[in-house]
Write a protein that holds these residues in place. Structure first.
Motif, PDB file in Angstrom:
ATOM      1  N   SER A 128      -3.858 -22.323 -38.426  1.00  0.00           N
ATOM      2  CA  SER A 128      -2.552 -22.066 -37.832  1.00  0.00           C
ATOM      3  C   SER A 128      -2.530 -20.615 -37.392  1.00  0.00           C
ATOM      4  CB  SER A 128      -1.441 -22.316 -38.853  1.00  0.00           C
ATOM      5  OG  SER A 128      -1.506 -21.370 -39.895  1.00  0.00           O
ATOM      6  N   ALA A 129      -1.585 -20.288 -36.519  1.00  0.00           N
ATOM      7  CA  ALA A 129      -1.532 -18.926 -35.989  1.00  0.00           C
ATOM      8  C   ALA A 129      -1.349 -17.905 -37.099  1.00  0.00           C
ATOM      9  CB  ALA A 129      -0.387 -18.821 -34.975  1.00  0.00           C
ATOM     10  N   GLU A 130      -0.645 -18.298 -38.182  1.00  0.00           N
ATOM     11  CA  GLU A 130      -0.361 -17.336 -39.244  1.00  0.00           C
ATOM     12  C   GLU A 130      -1.584 -17.055 -40.121  1.00  0.00           C
ATOM     13  OE1 GLU A 130       1.144 -20.104 -38.660  1.00  0.00           O
ATOM     14  OE2 GLU A 130       3.322 -19.943 -38.657  1.00  0.00           O
ATOM     15  N   SER A 131      -2.485 -18.042 -40.223  1.00  0.00           N
ATOM     16  CA  SER A 131      -3.592 -17.900 -41.172  1.00  0.00           C
ATOM     17  C   SER A 131      -4.879 -17.424 -40.524  1.00  0.00           C
ATOM     18  CB  SER A 131      -3.849 -19.254 -41.858  1.00  0.00           C
ATOM     19  OG  SER A 131      -4.276 -20.219 -40.899  1.00  0.00           O
ATOM     20  N   LEU A 132      -4.825 -17.052 -39.244  1.00  0.00           N
ATOM     21  CA  LEU A 132      -6.051 -16.669 -38.556  1.00  0.00           C
ATOM     22  C   LEU A 132      -6.609 -15.360 -39.100  1.00  0.00           C
ATOM     23  CD1 LEU A 132      -5.122 -17.443 -34.868  1.00  0.00           C
ATOM     24  CD2 LEU A 132      -6.478 -18.802 -36.434  1.00  0.00           C
TER      25      LEU A 132
ATOM     26  N   PRO B   3     -12.375 -21.057 -35.313  1.00  0.00           N
ATOM     27  CA  PRO B   3     -12.058 -22.403 -34.821  1.00  0.00           C
ATOM     28  C   PRO B   3     -11.504 -22.402 -33.397  1.00  0.00           C
ATOM     29  CG  PRO B   3     -10.301 -21.645 -36.253  1.00  0.00           C
ATOM     30  CD  PRO B   3     -11.362 -20.573 -36.279  1.00  0.00           C
ATOM     31  N   THR B   4     -12.348 -22.118 -32.427  1.00  0.00           N
ATOM     32  CA  THR B   4     -11.892 -22.031 -31.042  1.00  0.00           C
ATOM     33  C   THR B   4     -11.417 -23.376 -30.497  1.00  0.00           C
ATOM     34  OG1 THR B   4     -14.184 -22.296 -30.310  1.00  0.00           O
ATOM     35  CG2 THR B   4     -13.338 -20.048 -30.456  1.00  0.00           C
ATOM     36  N   HIS B   5     -11.774 -24.468 -31.183  1.00  0.00           N
ATOM     37  CA  HIS B   5     -11.323 -25.784 -30.720  1.00  0.00           C
ATOM     38  C   HIS B   5      -9.842 -26.005 -31.005  1.00  0.00           C
ATOM     39  CE1 HIS B   5     -12.159 -26.212 -34.993  1.00  0.00           C
ATOM     40  NE2 HIS B   5     -11.392 -27.289 -35.002  1.00  0.00           N
ATOM     41  N   ASP B   6      -9.277 -25.217 -31.916  1.00  0.00           N
ATOM     42  CA  ASP B   6      -7.864 -25.337 -32.275  1.00  0.00           C
ATOM     43  C   ASP B   6      -7.036 -24.576 -31.242  1.00  0.00           C
ATOM     44  OD1 ASP B   6      -5.304 -24.828 -33.338  1.00  0.00           O
ATOM     45  OD2 ASP B   6      -6.042 -24.932 -35.384  1.00  0.00           O
ATOM     46  N   PRO B   7      -6.116 -25.230 -30.526  1.00  0.00           N
ATOM     47  CA  PRO B   7      -5.383 -24.527 -29.465  1.00  0.00           C
ATOM     48  C   PRO B   7      -4.541 -23.361 -29.971  1.00  0.00           C
ATOM     49  CG  PRO B   7      -4.441 -26.709 -29.874  1.00  0.00           C
ATOM     50  CD  PRO B   7      -5.739 -26.646 -30.619  1.00  0.00           C
ATOM     51  N   LEU B   8      -4.012 -23.450 -31.192  1.00  0.00           N
ATOM     52  CA  LEU B   8      -3.269 -22.320 -31.745  1.00  0.00           C
ATOM     53  C   LEU B   8      -4.190 -21.128 -31.989  1.00  0.00           C
ATOM     54  CD1 LEU B   8      -0.812 -23.870 -34.373  1.00  0.00           C
ATOM     55  CD2 LEU B   8      -0.195 -22.486 -32.390  1.00  0.00           C
ATOM     56  N   ALA B   9      -5.328 -21.399 -32.592  1.00  0.00           N
ATOM     57  CA  ALA B   9      -6.291 -20.328 -32.851  1.00  0.00           C
ATOM     58  C   ALA B   9      -6.822 -19.762 -31.548  1.00  0.00           C
ATOM     59  CB  ALA B   9      -7.438 -20.865 -33.710  1.00  0.00           C
ATOM     60  N   ARG B  10      -7.166 -20.648 -30.632  1.00  0.00           N
ATOM     61  CA  ARG B  10      -7.709 -20.241 -29.332  1.00  0.00           C
ATOM     62  C   ARG B  10      -6.716 -19.350 -28.596  1.00  0.00           C
ATOM     63  NH1 ARG B  10      -9.389 -25.258 -27.693  1.00  0.00           N
ATOM     64  NH2 ARG B  10      -7.349 -25.809 -26.846  1.00  0.00           N
ATOM     65  N   GLY B  11      -5.451 -19.785 -28.526  1.00  0.00           N
ATOM     66  CA  GLY B  11      -4.453 -19.004 -27.812  1.00  0.00           C
ATOM     67  C   GLY B  11      -4.205 -17.651 -28.441  1.00  0.00           C
ATOM     68  N   THR B  12      -4.133 -17.615 -29.774  1.00  0.00           N
ATOM     69  CA  THR B  12      -3.905 -16.350 -30.471  1.00  0.00           C
ATOM     70  C   THR B  12      -5.051 -15.375 -30.223  1.00  0.00           C
ATOM     71  OG1 THR B  12      -2.636 -17.479 -32.194  1.00  0.00           O
ATOM     72  CG2 THR B  12      -3.474 -15.288 -32.722  1.00  0.00           C
ATOM     73  N   LEU B  13      -6.267 -15.882 -30.263  1.00  0.00           N
ATOM     74  CA  LEU B  13      -7.437 -15.034 -30.034  1.00  0.00           C
ATOM     75  C   LEU B  13      -7.437 -14.478 -28.614  1.00  0.00           C
ATOM     76  CD1 LEU B  13     -10.216 -13.947 -30.937  1.00  0.00           C
ATOM     77  CD2 LEU B  13     -11.201 -16.101 -30.133  1.00  0.00           C
ATOM     78  N   CYS B  14      -7.256 -15.344 -27.626  1.00  0.00           N
ATOM     79  CA  CYS B  14      -7.290 -14.882 -26.230  1.00  0.00           C
ATOM     80  C   CYS B  14      -6.200 -13.846 -25.957  1.00  0.00           C
ATOM     81  CB  CYS B  14      -7.116 -16.064 -25.282  1.00  0.00           C
ATOM     82  SG  CYS B  14      -8.449 -17.283 -25.322  1.00  0.00           S
ATOM     83  N   LEU B  15      -4.996 -14.121 -26.462  1.00  0.00           N
ATOM     84  CA  LEU B  15      -3.870 -13.237 -26.183  1.00  0.00           C
ATOM     85  C   LEU B  15      -3.998 -11.880 -26.874  1.00  0.00           C
ATOM     86  CD1 LEU B  15      -0.954 -15.810 -26.272  1.00  0.00           C
ATOM     87  CD2 LEU B  15      -1.598 -14.378 -24.330  1.00  0.00           C
ATOM     88  N   SER B  16      -4.801 -11.800 -27.927  1.00  0.00           N
ATOM     89  CA  SER B  16      -4.953 -10.514 -28.613  1.00  0.00           C
ATOM     90  C   SER B  16      -5.476  -9.444 -27.669  1.00  0.00           C
ATOM     91  CB  SER B  16      -5.868 -10.655 -29.833  1.00  0.00           C
ATOM     92  OG  SER B  16      -7.200 -10.958 -29.450  1.00  0.00           O
ATOM     93  N   CYS B  17      -6.198  -9.856 -26.622  1.00  0.00           N
ATOM     94  CA  CYS B  17      -6.627  -8.898 -25.599  1.00  0.00           C
ATOM     95  C   CYS B  17      -5.902  -9.102 -24.272  1.00  0.00           C
ATOM     96  CB  CYS B  17      -8.134  -9.002 -25.362  1.00  0.00           C
ATOM     97  SG  CYS B  17      -9.132  -8.051 -26.524  1.00  0.00           S
ATOM     98  N   HIS B  18      -5.700 -10.357 -23.888  1.00  0.00           N
ATOM     99  CA  HIS B  18      -5.143 -10.629 -22.562  1.00  0.00           C
ATOM    100  C   HIS B  18      -3.639 -10.381 -22.478  1.00  0.00           C
ATOM    101  CE1 HIS B  18      -8.638 -12.123 -20.353  1.00  0.00           C
ATOM    102  NE2 HIS B  18      -9.063 -12.592 -21.511  1.00  0.00           N
ATOM    103  N   GLN B  19      -3.009 -10.157 -23.609  1.00  0.00           N
ATOM    104  CA  GLN B  19      -1.628  -9.696 -23.625  1.00  0.00           C
ATOM    105  C   GLN B  19      -1.473  -8.487 -24.532  1.00  0.00           C
ATOM    106  OE1 GLN B  19       1.289 -12.333 -25.400  1.00  0.00           O
ATOM    107  NE2 GLN B  19       2.900 -11.630 -24.029  1.00  0.00           N
ATOM    108  N   GLY B  20      -2.271  -8.442 -25.581  1.00  0.00           N
ATOM    109  CA  GLY B  20      -2.178  -7.376 -26.562  1.00  0.00           C
ATOM    110  C   GLY B  20      -1.409  -7.829 -27.781  1.00  0.00           C
TER     111      GLY B  20
END
Length: 455
Positions: free
Chosen positions: A36-40, A171-188
């Protein structure tokens, strides 16, 4: 060059060229979401072995996909030859990067943590193996996690997805994890804050839509029966809605932390719509009522809040009801300079966005809200809801994500006509200095006629 990534929404990563989109096998989701986004934990504490450890013709550096393999085996080849992530460190060595750094008072961008944190795998020296190279840029382990503890079982075949994740694979297959990871740079995020100061120094604007950026990366995976069995299903629209919600959460959390003086809301200008002040003055940009929008009047970027409500309604979630009116309340508090209300409303919206992302992640990938989503977005756009350039960009990327799903589901009537309509729409947002909201709205009218309606 387009301001946003231009995607071939009618292609799939399962098609012959293996470039972009995904064909979802007609199989129910059989693998539970693992994070989940909180446990990443984006940094798993393991040593980073370097991108070259994933290479080799018998690993992930095959020049072409393997026949009969569960994975493509050419992932490293795609990353190293086509993916801009592999060139992100080298971009810090360019004259443009040097100018930006000079404006920021940075002497060497290729050595500055504030630059390397997004342009490279900037782990501490003691966490780097002998084969590790910072010049790899955003390499395999930035997204998949330090490989020290999972590479052995991954190579030997003794580990499965769950066991690899358990020892540090991300877990890049998880959309929550994937989105959180990408946004950490692509949005900050809180550790990588992107500010108006960076924009003023010459850094390109950040814009993002999760499904579009996965497609344009280009994706180095394919979704077939094996993928679904190992990792679960895949949905363009689910990606879009989750990414959208996470963007709103991040933006609202940043807004709630901004410096706000009583009687005047003053915050980082990066939270505002750029075109409110930066515009081509000779161009007459009007909204749908024909009135000239307020020139030089700071306007918060709220298009994604409106789109998030559309997503919530499309997925039949109660948060759609709770979100109604929140954008107006937020804007009213901003105009009044009501610091307390602005912070509290931003916090509420952030919480709703966080909950919505989780709810959509839990929804079946077989649920199809595309007709309703497309109709609602086009209706709002025609009414002038997204007339700012930033909002128009988000609408274009949203529409292409939805059309990608419709194309997969066989709901596109004439693909040539659809491609022409999309090209016209892309052209309206290809240059912020030439943006004409009237031409953009006109291009959107050609989109509503290209899909089969099931209602």
């Amino acid at each position: 060059a387009y301001e946003i990534p231009k995607r071939d929404w009618s292609s799939d990563v399962c098609s012959s060229d293996l470039r972009f989109r995904v064909v979802l096998a007609a199989i129910f989701l059989v693998v539970a979401r693992t994070a989940s986004a909180e446990s990443l934990n984006l940094y798993n504490g393991a040593r980073h072995l370097g991108a070259t450890t994933c290479g080799g013709s018998t690993c992930h550096q095959s020049p072409t996909p393997w026949m009969g393999s569960m994975v493509l085996q050419n992932e490293f080849s795609i990353w190293s030859t086509q993916d801009r992530h592999s060139r992100s460190y080298r971009s810090l060595l360019t004259p443009r990067a040097q100018r930006i750094a000079k404006n920021l008072g940075i002497s060497a961008p290729a050595q500055s943590p504030s630059c390397l944190n997004c342009h490279a795998d900037n782990v501490a020296l003691e966490m780097q193996s002998r084969q590790f190279s910072i010049a790899d840029g955003v390499g395999c382990e930035v997204c998949h996690g330090g490989a020290e503890n999972w590479l052995g079982q991954h190579v030997s075949g003794s580990g499965y997805r769950a066991s690899n994740v358990a020892v540090g694979m991300f877990p890049t297959h998880d959309p929550l994890a994937r989105g959180t990871l990408c946004l950490s740079c692509h949005q900050g995020d809180q550790s990588r804050q992107f500010s108006h100061r960076l924009l003023g120094a010459g850094h390109p604007r950040l814009r993002f839509e999760l499904d579009t950026y996965i497609a344009a990366q280009p994706a180095h995976f394919r979704v077939d029966a094996s993928y679904v069995k190992r990792k679960g299903g895949y949905s363009n629209v689910q990606n879009w809605a989750i990414g959208l919600s996470l963007q709103v959460e991040n933006a609202m959390e940043a807004l709630s932390r901004s410096e706000i003086r009583p009687g005047a809301a003053t915050m980082d200008f990066g939270l505002f719509e750029c075109s409110a002040c930066h515009r081509n003055l000779p161009m007459s940009d009007t909204n749908s009522s024909g009135r000239l929008r307020g020139l030089g009047e700071p306007r918060l970027q709220t298009a994604n809040i409106v789109l998030m409500q559309v997503a919530a309604d499309g997925y039949r979630l109660s948060s759609g009801i709770r979100l109604k009116g929140m954008e107006k309340s937020l804007l009213d508090a901003f105009r009044r300079g009501d610091a307390g209300s602005l912070r509290s409303i931003a916090k509420v919206v952030a919480g709703e966005a966080r909950d919505l992302a989780r709810e959509i992640a839990a929804a079946s990938v077989d649920f199809d809200p595309t007709d309703e989503l497309l109709d609602r977005i086009l209706h709002l756009a025609a009414a002038g809801a997204f007339d700012d350039f930033g909002g128009a960009e988000q609408v274009v990327m949203s529409v292409t994500a939805i059309l990608s799903q419709m194309a997969r589901d066989g709901k596109i009537v004439q693909k040539d006509a659809a491609a022409s309509a999309m090209e016209n729409l892309y052209r309206t947002v290809d240059d912020v200095t030439r943006f004409d909201s009237t031409a953009y709205r006109l291009a959107l009218t050609g989109i509503g006629h290209i899909a089969i309606r099931r209602r």
